[in-house]
Design a protein around this motif. Structure first.
Motif, PDB file in Angstrom:
ATOM      1  N   SER A   1     -63.904  27.629  62.590  1.00 24.06           N
ATOM      2  CA  SER A   1     -63.725  26.780  63.763  1.00 24.06           C
ATOM      3  C   SER A   1     -62.241  26.724  64.117  1.00 24.06           C
ATOM      4  N   THR A   2     -61.942  26.129  65.256  1.00 22.87           N
ATOM      5  CA  THR A   2     -60.543  25.986  65.661  1.00 22.87           C
ATOM      6  C   THR A   2     -59.753  25.204  64.627  1.00 22.87           C
TER       7      THR A   2
ATOM      8  N   GLU B   1     -64.328  19.282  57.742  1.00 15.62           N
ATOM      9  CA  GLU B   1     -65.447  19.087  58.673  1.00 15.62           C
ATOM     10  C   GLU B   1     -66.795  19.054  57.951  1.00 15.62           C
ATOM     11  N   LYS B   2     -66.816  19.450  56.667  1.00 16.68           N
ATOM     12  CA  LYS B   2     -68.072  19.509  55.921  1.00 16.68           C
ATOM     13  C   LYS B   2     -68.259  18.309  54.994  1.00 16.68           C
ATOM     14  N   MET B   3     -67.238  17.479  54.837  1.00 17.22           N
ATOM     15  CA  MET B   3     -67.288  16.328  53.940  1.00 17.22           C
ATOM     16  C   MET B   3     -67.043  15.056  54.743  1.00 17.22           C
ATOM     17  N   SER B   4     -67.439  13.918  54.173  1.00 15.22           N
ATOM     18  CA  SER B   4     -67.038  12.658  54.785  1.00 15.22           C
ATOM     19  C   SER B   4     -65.540  12.493  54.568  1.00 15.22           C
ATOM     20  N   ALA B   5     -64.888  11.768  55.460  1.00 14.81           N
ATOM     21  CA  ALA B   5     -63.436  11.612  55.367  1.00 14.81           C
ATOM     22  C   ALA B   5     -63.035  10.939  54.056  1.00 14.81           C
ATOM     23  N   GLU B   6     -63.822   9.903  53.643  1.00 13.42           N
ATOM     24  CA  GLU B   6     -63.437   9.216  52.416  1.00 13.42           C
ATOM     25  C   GLU B   6     -63.562  10.125  51.191  1.00 13.42           C
ATOM     26  N   ASN B   7     -64.593  10.995  51.156  1.00 12.45           N
ATOM     27  CA  ASN B   7     -64.728  11.917  50.031  1.00 12.45           C
ATOM     28  C   ASN B   7     -63.634  12.979  50.041  1.00 12.45           C
ATOM     29  N   PHE B   8     -63.248  13.395  51.236  1.00  9.92           N
ATOM     30  CA  PHE B   8     -62.168  14.378  51.349  1.00  9.92           C
ATOM     31  C   PHE B   8     -60.889  13.818  50.745  1.00  9.92           C
TER      32      PHE B   8
ATOM     33  N   GLU C   1     -54.033  23.770  49.794  1.00 12.47           N
ATOM     34  CA  GLU C   1     -54.333  22.670  50.712  1.00 12.47           C
ATOM     35  C   GLU C   1     -54.881  23.199  52.035  1.00 12.47           C
ATOM     36  N   GLY C   2     -54.402  24.386  52.459  1.00 11.00           N
ATOM     37  CA  GLY C   2     -54.958  24.989  53.670  1.00 11.00           C
ATOM     38  C   GLY C   2     -56.423  25.332  53.489  1.00 11.00           C
ATOM     39  N   TYR C   3     -56.759  25.882  52.316  1.00  9.47           N
ATOM     40  CA  TYR C   3     -58.154  26.203  52.026  1.00  9.47           C
ATOM     41  C   TYR C   3     -59.001  24.938  51.926  1.00  9.47           C
ATOM     42  N   LEU C   4     -58.492  23.928  51.223  1.00  7.05           N
ATOM     43  CA  LEU C   4     -59.232  22.668  51.113  1.00  7.05           C
ATOM     44  C   LEU C   4     -59.430  22.017  52.476  1.00  7.05           C
ATOM     45  N   GLY C   5     -58.477  22.223  53.373  1.00  9.98           N
ATOM     46  CA  GLY C   5     -58.604  21.659  54.719  1.00  9.98           C
ATOM     47  C   GLY C   5     -59.791  22.197  55.484  1.00  9.98           C
TER      48      GLY C   5
END
Length: 469
Positions: free
Chosen positions: A78-79, A418-425, A410-414
Motif C-alpha cells: 500500500s502507499t 495497517e494489519k494490527m490494532s494501534a495499541e498492539n502495534f 522499524e521500516g519493516y515493522l511499520g
C-alpha cells in the motif's frame, strides 16, 4: 599531521571545560542535523500525502523499478507500507554508509577531507529533494553524504581527549549530542513551518541552505581539529589485532547489537509515529492546528533540556562514587523508551474509534528525547574509548551500523501497522526495548569484567583503567 592517538588539544578547557574543537564539531553537527531532521520530519508525510499518490508517483525517475524490486520481496504494498519501508531503508542506509566513510578516512583521505565531501553531497541531496523527479537521486546523495560525514565527525570528538579521560570524554559526547538535538529541534520547526506555508519543496530547499552553513562552520574550525592519520597505499600495513583486541571488538559488537532493540522503538516514533498522530490525534489547540512535523522538535527539545541536567546528575553521582557505568545507563535508557511507547499504546486504547489527546504523543516524544540522551552519547563514548586504536574510525562507524539495522527493522515493522490494532502495534514497541534493557542488566556485569581484563602482552596503565558499569 597529528597522530590520532595523541590528541593535540587534550589539555584545552576553553569551551565549557572542553577543547575548543568540540565547539566547531558540535555546531557543524547541529546545522547538519538541522537539515537531516528538517527533511526527515517531512519525508514520510510527503510520501503518504503527495509523492506516492497518482499524478505524482509517475514523475519520480526510477520509481517503477524501485517499487517493483520491493514488491518482488515483500509482496504488493500500500502507499503507507511503501512509504514506511522507503523511510526505513533510507534511515538504515544513512547509518550503514559510515562504514564506507570510515574506511575512506582511515585508509585514504583522512577525516577532514572525507567530512567535507560528505557535507557537499548532502547539500546537493537536500536541494535535489526540491523536485519530484529527483527524489530517489536525492535519497542516494543524502545516504552517501551522511556516510562520509557521520562516523568521521563523531570520531574527531574522541580524538580531542586523552584515552584515560573517560568522564570528560563522555560529557564531551553529551555536549556534542546536544548540538545534534539543537539541530534536530530547530530543523522540523523551520522546515515544517516553511513546508506548511509554502509547500513541501520549499521545506526541503530550506534544509539545503542550512547544510551550507554546516560546511562554513566546519571550514572555519579546521585548525582546532586533530587529524587522524590517513593511511595511503604506500604505508606499511599495521599489525594484526592481538587476541585481547579481538576480544574487545567482539564484546563491543555484542553491546552494539543489544542496543539495536531500544533504537527500534526510538526510530519508530519518526516513522509510523507521525502517521498515527496525523490520523488519530486531536491536533487542535487554541492558536490553531499543531503541525505534525513539530513532534520531532518536541523530542529534540527534551534532549536539549535534559543534557545539562544529566551532566550535573552524573557529576554528582561521580562525587559520591555512585555513578552508573555505560552499560547500566543504556539499560535505563531502554526502559525510558519502553515507557514512551507505552504512552502511545495507552493513548490508542483510550481513544478507541475517536481521537487521542495531544498530550499523549507530546509526553511520549518528551520521554523518547530523554531516553536518547541517556543512551546515544554514552554508547559513542564507550566505543570511542574501548575500541582498538587501529580500528578507531571503523569502530565509530560501526556504532551507526546499529542504527542501520534498527531503521530497516522499524521500516519493516511499520508495514504491519495497517494489519494490527494501534495499541498492539505500540505494545510491540514496548516489548522490544524492554527486552534490550533486560539483556543489559543480566549480561552487563559479565561484559564489563571481560572488557576490564588486562592485555597480558601490553603492560600499560591503560590496562588498569576500566569503565565502571
Amino acid at each position: 599531521m597529528a597522530d590520532a592517538s595523541v590528541p593535540v588539544t587534550a589539555n584545552d578547557t576553553s569551551f565549557l571545560g572542553h577543547p575548543k574543537g568540540l565547539a566547531y564539531l558540535a555546531f557543524t553537527e547541529a546545522w547538519e542535523r538541522f537539515s537531516y531532521y528538517g527533511m526527515g520530519a517531512l519525508v514520510v508525510l510527503y510520501m503518504v500525502q503527495e509523492l506516492l499518490l497518482p499524478g505524482h508517483i509517475e514523475n519520480v525517475v526510477g520509481m517503477a523499478t524501485y517499487r517493483g524490486a520491493l514488491e518482488s520481496v515483500f509482496g504488493p504494498m500500500s502507499t503507507l507500507a511503501l512509504a514506511s519501508q522507503t523511510f526505513g531503508f533510507y534511515g538504515g542506509l544513512v547509518y550503514l554508509t559510515p562504514l564506507l566513510g570510515g574506511f575512506i578516512a582511515d585508509r585514504w583521505l583522512g577525516a577532514k577531507k572525507t567530512v567535507l565531501i560528505g557535507v557537499l553531497l548532502m547539500t546537493a541531496g537536500h536541494f535535489a529533494m526540491a523536485f519530484e523527479q529527483s527524489f530517489l537521486l536525492a535519497m542516494l546523495l543524502l545516504v552517501f553524504g551522511s556516510g562520509c560525514l557521520k562516523g568521521n565527525i563523531a570520531a574527531q570528538v574522541g580524538h580531542l581527549y586523552a584515552v584515560e579521560d573517560e568522564s570528560r570524554r563522555t560529557r564531551g559526547y553529551t555536549i556534542f549530542s546536544t548540538g545534534i538535538n539543537i539541530g534536530g529541534m530547530a530543523g522540523p520547526l523551520v522546515c515544517g513551518g516553511v513546508a506548511q506555508v509554502y509547500g513541501w519543496h520549499y521545506g526541503f530547499g530550506t534544509a539545503g541552505v542550512f547544510m551550507l552553513l554546516a560546511c562554513a562552520v566546519y571550514l572555519v574550525g579546521q585548525k582546532q581539529l586533530p587529524e587522524p592519520n590517513a593511511r595511503g597505499r604506500s604505508r606499511i600495513v599495521e599489525a594484526r589485532l592481538t587476541p585481547h583486541e579481538r576480544r574487545t571488538v567482539v564484546l563491543l559488537v555484542t553491546i552494539m547489537a543489544i542496543s539495536i532493540l531500544p533504537s527500534i522503538a526510538y526510530g519508530q516514533g519518526f516513522n509510523v509515529g507521525l502517521i498515527w498522530i496525523s490520523e488519530h490525534v486531536d491536533l487542535t489547540t487554541s492558536i490553531g492546528s499543531f503541525p505534525v512535523p513539530w513532534f520531532n522538535s518536541v523530542d529534540a527539545f527534551a534532549s536539549v533540556l535534559v543534557a545539562p541536567l544529566l551532566i550535573l546528575f552524573w557529576m554528582a553521582q561521580a562525587r559520591r562514587g555512585s555513578e552508573p557505568g555505560d552499560i547500566t545507563k543504556i539499560a535505563i535508557a531502554a526502559l525510558i523508551l519502553a515507557a514512551s511507547r507505552l504512552l502511545l499504546a495507552g493513548g490508542a486504547y483510550l481513544a478507541g474509534d475517536g481521537k487521542a489527546s495531544l498530550v499523549i504523543p507530546m509526553l511520549s516524544f518528551i520521554l523518547s528525547g530523554i531516553g536518547f540522551m541517556w543512551y546515544w552519547p554514552t554508547l559513542l563514548a564507550l566505543i570511542s574509548r574501548r575500541a582498538p586504536k587501529k580500528l578507531g574510525g571503523l569502530m565509530m562507524a560501526s556504532v551507526y551500523l546499529t542504527a542501520f539495522f534498527s531503521a530497516v527493522t522499524e521500516g519493516y515493522l511499520g508495514t504491519f501497522y495497517e494489519k494490527m490494532s494501534a495499541e498492539n502495534f505500540w505494545l510491540l514497541h514496548v516489548a522490544i526495548p524492554s527486552a534490550g534493557a533486560l539483556m543489559f542488566l543480566i549480561f552487563g556485569p559479565a561484559l564489563k569484567r571481560a572488557m576490564d581484563r588486562p592485555d597480558p602482552d601490553i603492560p600499560s596503565i591503560d590496562n588498569a583503567i576500566g569503565v565502571a558499569t
